[in-house]
Scaffold this motif. Structure first.
Motif, mmCIF file in Angstrom:
data_model
loop_
_atom_site.group_PDB
_atom_site.id
_atom_site.type_symbol
_atom_site.label_atom_id
_atom_site.label_comp_id
_atom_site.label_asym_id
_atom_site.label_seq_id
_atom_site.Cartn_x
_atom_site.Cartn_y
_atom_site.Cartn_z
ATOM 1 N N SER A 15 1.209 8.761 -4.352
ATOM 2 C CA SER A 15 -0.201 8.794 -3.939
ATOM 3 C C SER A 15 -0.443 8.021 -2.645
ATOM 4 N N ILE A 16 -1.496 8.408 -1.932
ATOM 5 C CA ILE A 16 -1.873 7.733 -0.684
ATOM 6 C C ILE A 16 -2.151 6.258 -0.958
ATOM 7 N N GLN A 17 -2.826 5.970 -2.072
ATOM 8 C CA GLN A 17 -3.192 4.585 -2.418
ATOM 9 C C GLN A 17 -1.940 3.720 -2.610
ATOM 10 N N ALA A 18 -0.948 4.275 -3.315
ATOM 11 C CA ALA A 18 0.276 3.512 -3.579
ATOM 12 C C ALA A 18 0.995 3.200 -2.266
ATOM 13 N N ILE A 19 1.071 4.205 -1.392
ATOM 14 C CA ILE A 19 1.747 4.009 -0.102
ATOM 15 C C ILE A 19 1.008 2.945 0.708
ATOM 16 N N GLN A 20 -0.307 3.037 0.734
ATOM 17 C CA GLN A 20 -1.111 2.077 1.495
ATOM 18 C C GLN A 20 -0.919 0.653 0.964
ATOM 19 N N SER A 21 -0.859 0.498 -0.356
ATOM 20 C CA SER A 21 -0.732 -0.860 -0.906
ATOM 21 C C SER A 21 0.610 -1.483 -0.509
ATOM 22 N N VAL A 22 1.666 -0.648 -0.425
ATOM 23 C CA VAL A 22 2.974 -1.181 -0.019
ATOM 24 C C VAL A 22 2.969 -1.559 1.468
ATOM 25 N N ILE A 23 2.332 -0.712 2.292
ATOM 26 C CA ILE A 23 2.247 -1.020 3.732
ATOM 27 C C ILE A 23 1.611 -2.391 3.935
ATOM 28 N N SER A 24 0.616 -2.706 3.111
ATOM 29 C CA SER A 24 -0.135 -3.950 3.310
ATOM 30 C C SER A 24 0.516 -5.168 2.662
ATOM 31 N N THR A 25 1.510 -4.964 1.777
ATOM 32 C CA THR A 25 2.072 -6.131 1.077
ATOM 33 C C THR A 25 3.571 -6.332 1.285
ATOM 34 N N PHE A 26 4.280 -5.328 1.820
ATOM 35 C CA PHE A 26 5.745 -5.409 1.904
ATOM 36 C C PHE A 26 6.186 -6.547 2.827
ATOM 37 N N LYS A 27 7.073 -7.402 2.330
ATOM 38 C CA LYS A 27 7.458 -8.593 3.107
ATOM 39 C C LYS A 27 8.775 -8.435 3.856
ATOM 40 N N GLY A 28 9.455 -7.297 3.633
ATOM 41 C CA GLY A 28 10.713 -7.115 4.362
ATOM 42 C C GLY A 28 11.927 -7.388 3.507
ATOM 43 N N VAL A 29 13.091 -7.153 4.087
ATOM 44 C CA VAL A 29 14.364 -7.249 3.389
ATOM 45 C C VAL A 29 15.039 -8.543 3.803
ATOM 46 N N SER A 30 15.733 -9.205 2.861
ATOM 47 C CA SER A 30 16.473 -10.421 3.227
ATOM 48 C C SER A 30 17.492 -10.108 4.323
ATOM 49 N N HIS A 31 17.709 -11.069 5.199
ATOM 50 C CA HIS A 31 18.719 -10.976 6.267
ATOM 51 C C HIS A 31 18.370 -9.952 7.346
ATOM 52 N N ARG A 32 17.133 -9.469 7.356
ATOM 53 C CA ARG A 32 16.689 -8.547 8.399
ATOM 54 C C ARG A 32 15.496 -9.200 9.085
ATOM 55 N N LEU A 33 15.694 -9.794 10.232
ATOM 56 C CA LEU A 33 14.613 -10.506 10.928
ATOM 57 C C LEU A 33 13.770 -11.306 9.944
ATOM 58 N N GLU A 34 14.469 -12.056 9.101
ATOM 59 C CA GLU A 34 13.795 -12.809 8.041
ATOM 60 C C GLU A 34 13.417 -14.189 8.577
ATOM 61 N N PHE A 35 12.133 -14.516 8.509
ATOM 62 C CA PHE A 35 11.661 -15.813 8.993
ATOM 63 C C PHE A 35 12.090 -16.891 8.002
#
Length: 460
Positions: free
Chosen positions: A308-328
């Protein structure tokens, strides 16, 4: 009742890392006679051997024994093992079937598979797609090259609605037709030239995923990656393109099928058969333009699978990224530390340097050379780096290629590298570990390298 096709069969497992262990457990459950061979000595493989302590396995460590290969009825090769070795060639002449862990799993899996491959961005894209399914309350198994062997799904009798699998070129080398629901190609750039004789050979390995598709597969391609454009013409499936270009502004959105950026309104537009949907990017927190490409790929794949569009949107707004990939990691005395240990090729380093716009960068690079050409980094180093700190097996080679474009230091250990970076840094600087090389000269894998870097940085 499940009838085993491997019962009593003599199976040889070549290479005993994570995927080798999964194969051993699977074959033991199926009642096969198992032999494991690995160039490394037992002491280096304690983790794997302990994981299989209760299984009946014959081990051969060190130099491979031709006899063992020729007496096998089936050979299962780990991704790290080149396929052109002499014992494997001999086995091929004798028509002994050679396969890998991924194909064994694919033979058994009945649910739809979203397959992700490419030179860079695979893991981020795979993770994004997995999270999108989860946010839509679908049960999903995320595996393959991303850490959990695909065979674990079969081994543990798991039931999922969908599988999202990351495939490396090494894993694809032995893959036959398996008809993925979606095949995603993030990009295709020079890599692994220590393993492949040419870029064309590497491209052919990736192309096996394209050939595995059928007319009802969706094929998701990056239109910003020149090497992938021909894949569009050869694709048996339905094509969606993604781009980080602003096609609306370029007046090219009319005929587009797939995802593109609308930079003015900070959103990504997905256009499928003329129907437009927009996703808000104002809370998307992954650094770098390349992550917009990864996101475009993920949105295309998730949406054609009915997320669903809602599910995709919620991930776009909360995803923090993958470890070891430009990880702060942390900010200390105004200095920002980033771990990009997963950056194991030249393009990957270039993307990471491009992700930061203003701050001066102290780049820590080096490791085991994969036959890469570091010269293309020269422009980026000149523009972005104030200091280069080089270490590992490839440090002399990298120094020859780009050492003239920044103040450069060659060091012997990781500790020295981190300490020197910290000593030379001023408030506002970025210390970036983005090696551009494999980790095997000093570490088991890029995770171990990244974790060690994080540990050193946290102790400063």
């Amino acid at each position: 009742m499940h009838m085993s096709k491997y019962k009593g069969k003599k199976v040889l497992i070549v290479g005993f890392g994570v995927s080798g262990v999964a194969v051993a457990k699977y074959m033991a459950k199926e009642g096969a006679k198992i032999t494991v061979t690995d160039l490394r000595q037992k002491a280096e493989l304690t983790e794997s051997v302990n994981a299989c302590a209760d299984l009946k396995i014959e081990y051969e460590f060190g130099k491979p024994n031709s006899k063992t290969f020729l007496s096998a009825e089936m050979i299962v090769v780990s991704p790290g093992v080149p396929l052109n070795s002499k014992p494997l060639d001999e086995a091929r002449e004798k028509n002994i079937p050679i396969t890998n862990e991924i194909q064994l799993a694919l033979n058994e899996i009945q649910v739809p598979i979203v397959a992700v491959t490419g030179t860079n961005g695979k893991t981020t894209t795979t993770s994004l797609i997995g999270e999108m399914f989860k946010a839509d309350q679908k049960s999903v198994f995320v595996g393959g090259n991303i850490g959990t062997p695909l065979l674990d799904y079969v081994l543990n009798d798991l039931k999922a609605d969908v599988i999202v699998a990351e495939f490396s070129s090494f894993q694809l080398e032995l893959v036959e037709k398996f008809n993925p629901a979606v095949a995603v190609f993030t990009n295709l750039e020079e890599d692994h030239l220590d393993r492949y004789s040419s870029m064309a050979e590497y491209r052919d390995a990736k192309k096996r995923l394209l050939r595995a598709c059928s007319g009802n597969s969706f094929v998701v391609l990056n239109s910003d990656s020149p090497n992938l454009i021909p894949f569009g013409e050869e694709s048996p499936g339905k094509i969606l393109w993604f781009t980080k270009r602003n096609l609306g502004a370029e007046g090219m959105a009319d005929t587009w099928n797939g995802a593109y950026l609308d930079t003015r309104l900070k959103r990504m537009v997905l256009k499928i058969s003329g129907k437009e949907e927009a996703f808000d990017l104002s809370l998307f927190r992954l650094f770098g333009e390349h992550n917009k490409e990864n996101l475009g790929a993920a949105i295309c794949a998730a949406r054609v699978m009915g997320v669903s569009i809602q599910a995709i949107q919620s991930v776009i707004s909360t995803f923090k990224g993958v470890s070891h990939r430009l990880e702060f990691i942390r900010k200390k005395d105004g200095v920002f530390f980033f771990n990009d240990s997963k950056g194991t090729n030249v393009m990957s380093v270039q993307r990471s340097l491009a992700a930061f716009h203003a701050n001066p960068i102290i780049l820590i690079a080096g490791g085991k050379d994969k036959g890469n050409d570091f010269v293309p980094l020269a422009e980026w180093v000149k523009k972005r780096c104030k200091i280069l700190i080089l270490l590992g097996e490839a440090k002399e080679k990298i120094n020859r290629a780009i050492g003239d474009y920044a103040e450069t230091y060659l060091v012997g250990t990781f500790e020295e590298a981190v300490l020197l970076a910290y000593q030379k840094s001023r408030s506002g600087d970025i210390v970036l570990l983005s090696p551009g090389c494999a980790s095997y000269d000093m570490f088991r894998n890029y995770e171990e390298r990244g974790d060690y870097f994080k540990k050193l940085v946290s102790q400063l």
